[in-house]
Design a protein around this motif. Structure first.
Motif, short mmCIF file in Angstrom:
data_model
loop_
_atom_site.label_atom_id
_atom_site.label_comp_id
_atom_site.label_asym_id
_atom_site.label_seq_id
_atom_site.Cartn_x
_atom_site.Cartn_y
_atom_site.Cartn_z
N PRO A 9 35.82 39.58 37.19
CA PRO A 9 37.07 40.33 37.00
C PRO A 9 37.59 39.96 35.60
N GLY A 10 37.86 40.94 34.79
CA GLY A 10 38.32 40.66 33.43
C GLY A 10 37.24 40.76 32.37
N TRP A 33 27.77 41.27 40.48
CA TRP A 33 29.17 40.94 40.77
C TRP A 33 29.35 39.42 40.84
N PHE A 51 37.62 38.77 29.18
CA PHE A 51 38.59 37.74 29.54
C PHE A 51 38.39 37.44 31.02
N GLY A 54 41.02 36.60 33.46
CA GLY A 54 42.20 36.62 32.59
C GLY A 54 42.17 35.58 31.49
N TYR A 56 43.45 32.86 31.44
CA TYR A 56 44.77 32.28 31.24
C TYR A 56 44.68 30.76 31.15
N PRO B 235 47.76 41.64 31.56
CA PRO B 235 46.66 42.55 31.23
C PRO B 235 45.42 42.34 32.11
N PHE B 236 45.24 41.12 32.60
CA PHE B 236 44.08 40.87 33.46
C PHE B 236 44.20 41.70 34.74
N LYS B 239 43.48 45.28 33.94
CA LYS B 239 42.06 45.57 33.78
C LYS B 239 41.42 45.77 35.15
N CYS B 240 41.77 44.91 36.10
CA CYS B 240 41.24 45.05 37.46
C CYS B 240 41.76 46.34 38.09
N GLU B 243 39.76 49.37 36.93
CA GLU B 243 38.46 49.52 37.59
C GLU B 243 38.64 49.95 39.04
N LYS B 326 38.55 43.83 46.73
CA LYS B 326 37.41 43.35 45.93
C LYS B 326 37.89 42.93 44.54
N TRP B 327 38.84 43.68 43.99
CA TRP B 327 39.35 43.36 42.65
C TRP B 327 40.54 42.41 42.70
#
Lengths: 232, 736
Positions: A9-10, A33, A51, A54, A56, B235-236, B239-240, B243, B326-327
């Motif tokens: 993710p990211g 995945w 990222f 993220g 972070y 923003p993370f 982004k998810c 998608e 899932k995200w």
């Protein structure tokens, strides 16, 4: 040759790497995945930029705990070629597959621009189609690309020929003013001691097509294909 | 019991409150009052602008789409969706988060239409850099854009930045986003009766409450603390969300989808219901919250980011929920779209709002009085004879090239990832960004433009020039101008002398767009851009996209080779009113806006497009701020591989030398081409009756401009290069 592109993710360069492998190289490619494990069904794994989670926390620090990275470590240890680009490089460092760490760029800003890198070692799965000391025009895009390693580690990298790319001028000259992020010894990319795992900050997938501003990145991808040919 | 203090605190006027009583036939609940306040705010309801927005052309050469939240055009089988939005007041209050959430918001508008966002552009305005707060704002806004845009994976490919005292108390942050989708995969922002309403994305907090009604719909007053109304971006998560949303839309189960932007749930619920002609039963207890004991009205008003409302086919809830989980994102069923047309909101088994969706849509429409400002005639008066001609014209050029409005903006765009998604063919720093459309032989060119000083001098013509210049930038890249989105940034509309600019600018945009055959497919209005320091310059920011029909015929502004002809298309006029030359060198802002003849401009576009399509030229660059001399310097310096000198020895000095070099007359383009192509280019220009002249040739290590044998300018490229590329950073550092 079947490629796998790990998706955290990211991740945000996963599609770009997938696109280049599929549409430019014409090779089979699948996404992996982050929550999944994988085995020997792949011939090369790409850890893309972005990222992850993220970022972070420290870049790549969370990604290293994902099931896919566990599989990646097994894959790399069994000699499979792995290429980590940008955040992918950071993840490879965090996972211990490569030595060293990333600091923030010395100017404390994100930097996105074309730079030049000099190929320091052409005897790798990733550079075997390059000429000795060939200079590649290739973009960077990162906040933490200031590679750091202690003196002992640096000595090891040098003596094992693990430094693959250094930032340089267009003519291949190495000097501070061509070092965009302050990286130790101008390092833009390194391999592990076995040479099958490459991490680099610049983005070869961003310069692999005629319509973009350089096609030098394609040399890296084509080298991977060529290496398996050489090997077999 | 609703008090005057309560509704005024939410930004409603007494007359508006009376209208609410009339519509409902009773007192509104607190939640209902909050809902009316946002839907009827200027930001959502366009109460003071709708009357004029109606005249903007909705059709053009390309097939246009005008949707609920965004618009676009159809090219072959592909829909190009784009829109611009302002985030001015939040950025003035908290620049990093204000800008970041501006980026996030506009990106959501694009992917909720089913399109993958492929590029953003930012049009920014600040006070001058000698003011510490302006430097703080610029750094903060750029930081916010890079923080959000880089992580979310949408390249920031272009934009513009201007500095002027008039923005000191009220900066402008306008963000444009472009997306692409197969044309049969688009989603609408409306509910369908019987559909299940789901909430997806981040959870809801108390951030941004009142952002649009309180912050965006009033002037800044002295000593106010409005920071709590600014939202925080992640923003993370976005982004998810991109998608997960695109994956969800591709299932075919989505009936409608809308971003929770301004006014959050209130806006998305009522506008989806209105657009679909449905009602909605919503249970607020189902909303994922991140703070305990939130009041129903707070949940309804929150502007927490990265959330959407989706209307899906019944029975598909689980499948959709799976995608979002899932995200790592929330997905919760809130209720159902109904046929009765009533938005019914429940919380803790009590009905907290029950309003016909249509009532919320009936934002009041105000016919605003407008009046030409008293100072306008004086502003337009400029005695050219009193402008002293400087002796050293080279020095003037250096000053102009180092002035923040003209100098290269690489300090900014190098902080933005402008290459992710591997489509960026023309990088920032040329007239327009160009992005290939994967899987086709075509490309999209995009630009943002607005010279607000011209708009203050003459709003009608200034707005026309904004359209003309945007189109000119596109044709210089080899693209045919296709469609427009706008951000209309103006001061307090309740003041007739301010509203006059708005009305005239909209008329100017309309006339020019009609003339060029480009439609206005989306946009946004931002009023009340004024502070105790005064009103901003009228700034109708134009975002325009164009289509390159052959990806191999893309052009950039930098000279490419030595010993090639330098050609000037168009005529030099003494247009120094509102010019950078007048302001930077003579310290004046006065005069007439530059002359513009739309048919001459169109003829220029046709000529430039034709010579690029025929492969006759190496470069094309339009003349804008800083005039001909600045444009020539930019041509010399823009080719990153190799800077190239120029010898200009055949320029007509039929008007004053400083005016030839620095006036900002419109409809001019500089071309470079091999000498053998010159006759063909001349013929094409002649066919279009565009003034044509070979003014010199490329080569050497300096930019030389001669009047007969007299050297007017002779500057080494190295000097020009450092001035051009380093001045912005220097002016940021030297004074900080």
């Amino acid at each position: 040759m079947k490629f796998g592109v790990i998706v955290f993710p990211g991740s945000n360069c996963d599609h770009d790497c997938f696109h280049v492998v599929k549409n430019v190289l014409g090779q089979p490619v699948e996404y992996i995945w982050h929550d999944d494990i994988f085995g020997g069904e792949f011939d090369c794994i790409i850890v893309p930029g972005g990222f992850s989670y993220g970022d972070y926390l420290r870049t790549g620090a969370i990604a290293r705990f994902s099931p896919a990275v566990n599989s990646l470590i097994d894959f790399a240890n069994s000699g499979g070629p792995v290429i980590g680009i940008c955040n992918g490089f950071q993840i490879l460092l965090e996972s211990g597959l490569l030595k060293g760490a990333m600091l923030r760029n010395t100017n404390m800003h994100f930097i996105c621009k074309y730079v030049y890198i000099r190929v320091e070692n052409i005897d790798t799965p990733f550079t075997n189609l390059c000429k000795p000391n060939q200079v590649l025009k290739i973009p960077i895009a990162h906040n933490e690309g200031n590679y750091y390693i202690d003196e002992v580690g640096l000595k090891d990298l040098k003596s094992n020929n693990q430094i693959v790319f250094r930032y340089s001028s267009k003519e291949g000259q190495i000097a501070d003013k061509y070092n965009p992020n302050g990286a130790k010894d101008f390092i833009a990319g390194i391999t592990n001691s076995k040479g099958n795992v490459l991490g680099l900050m610049p983005h070869p997938e961003r310069c692999s097509e005629d319509v973009l501003n350089s096609t030098d990145g394609l040399l890296i991808f084509k080298s991977i294909l060529n290496w398996t040919k050489v090997k077999t | 019991m609703i008090t005057q203090e309560m509704y005024e605190g939410l930004g409603l006027k007494e007359s508006e409150y009376k209208r609410i009583l009339e519509l409902l036939g009773r007192q509104p609940t607190l939640t209902e009052l909050a809902m009316f306040s946002v839907e009827w705010s200027e930001h959502c309801g366009y109460c003071r602008s709708r009357r004029w927005l109606k005249i903007l052309p909705k059709t053009g050469k390309f097939k246009s789409l005008v949707g609920e939240d965004s618009g676009g055009i159809i090219v072959d089988d592909i829909a190009i969706i784009f829109k611009a939005e302002s985030h001015n007041h939040p950025s003035q209050v908290e620049p990093k988060q204000g800008a970041a959430t501006g980026v996030g918001g506009i990106i959501r508008d694009i992917f909720t239409a089913g399109a993958r966002p492929i590029a953003s552009l930012d049009s920014l305005r600040f006070g001058t850099l000698d003011e510490p707060y302006s430097r703080y704002l610029l750094k903060g806004v750029v930081d916010g854009i890079q923080f959000y845009g880089n992580c979310v994976g949408v390249p920031t490919v272009g934009g513009e930045v201007y500095f002027n005292k008039r923005y000191s108390g009220n900066c402008l942050v306008n963000v444009m986003c472009i997306g692409v989708a197969p044309k049969d995969k688009l989603a609408r922002a409306k509910a369908v009766a019987g559909g299940i309403i789901m909430y997806v994305g981040s959870s809801t907090g108390k951030d941004g409450i009142g952002g649009c009604s309180v912050l965006a719909s009033a002037e800044f007053a002295e000593g106010e603390e409005k920071r709590p109304t600014v939202q925080i971006g992640d923003p993370f998560t976005e982004k998810c969300l991109i998608e997960a949303t695109l994956e969800t839309i591709s299932t075919g189960h989505v009936l409608g989808i809308k971003d929770m932007g301004a006014a959050g749930l209130t806006c998305s619920i009522s506008e989806m219901a209105q657009a679909g002609g449905t009602g909605m039963d919503i249970d607020l207890d189902k909303v994922p919250t991140r703070e305990r004991e939130m009041q129903p009205w707070e949940i309804m008003m929150s502007e927490s980011q990265e959330r959407m409302l989706v209307c899906i086919k019944e029975g598909k809830e689980e499948e959709i929920e799976k995608i979002f989980s899932k995200w790592g994102l929330n997905a919760a069923v809130l209720g159902k779209a109904t046929i009765d047309g009533i938005v019914r909101i429940k919380a803790k088994n009590e009905v907290v709002a029950e309003i016909k969706a249509d009532f919320l849509a009936e934002a009041p429409l105000y016919e605003m009085p407008h009046k030409k400002p008293d100072y306008q005639d004086e502003l337009n008066y400029l005695d050219l004879d009193k402008i002293v001609q400087p002796r050293n014209l080279g020095e003037v050029l250096i000053k102009l090239l180092s002035s923040p409005n003209i100098t290269n903006k690489n300090w900014i765009y190098h902080q933005y990832d402008h290459m992710v998604q591997v489509n960026t063919m023309v990088l920032p720093g040329s007239d327009a960004a160009v992005l290939r459309i994967k899987g086709t032989n075509k490309a999209i060119a995009a630009t943002t433009d607005c010279n607000a000083k011209y708009c203050e001098l003459n709003p009608l013509r200034g707005a026309q020039i904004a359209i003309a210049e945007a189109a000119r930038n596109l044709v210089c890249s080899g693209a045919e101008p296709a469609a427009v989105t706008d951000c209309l940034n103006f001061a307090n509309p309740e003041k007739p002398q301010r509203y006059w600019y708005f009305k005239n600018c909209v008329e100017g945009i309309t006339e020019a767009c009609q003339f060029f055959g480009v439609s206005v497919v989306s946009g946004n209005v931002s009023f009340y851009n004024e502070s105790p320091l005064g009103a901003i310059l009228p700034t109708p920011m134009i975002g325009m996209i164009g289509i390159v029909s052959d990806i191999k015929k893309v052009c950039t502004q930098g000279f490419k080779n030595e010993n090639e002809a330098i050609i000037l298309l168009g005529k030099n006029l003494p247009d120094i009113g509102g010019s950078e030359y007048l302001e930077v060198i003579h310290n004046q802002f006065k005069g007439q806006a530059p002359y513009l003849d739309l048919s001459q401009e169109k003829a220029l576009h046709d000529t430039v497009l034709k010579v690029i399509k025929d492969g006759l030229v190496q470069s094309a660059h339009d003349c804008s701020e800083g005039g001909l001399a600045a444009a020539l310097a930019e041509c010399c310096l823009s080719n990153s591989e190799k800077i190239t000198g120029a010898l200009i020895d055949n320029l007509d000095f039929d008007i004053r030398k400083d005016f030839v070099l620095f006036a900002e007359s419109q409809s001019r383009v500089i071309l470079s081409a091999s000498f053998e192509n010159v006759p063909k280019i001349k013929e094409i220009a002649g066919n279009n009756t565009v003034p044509f002249k070979v003014i010199g040739k490329t080569g050497g290590d300096s930019l030389k401009i001669l009047d007969n044998d007299k050297e007017l300018i002779n500057l080494k490229l190295d000097k020009l290069k450092s001035v051009w590329y380093e001045s912005l950073e220097e002016s940021l550092n030297s004074s900080s």
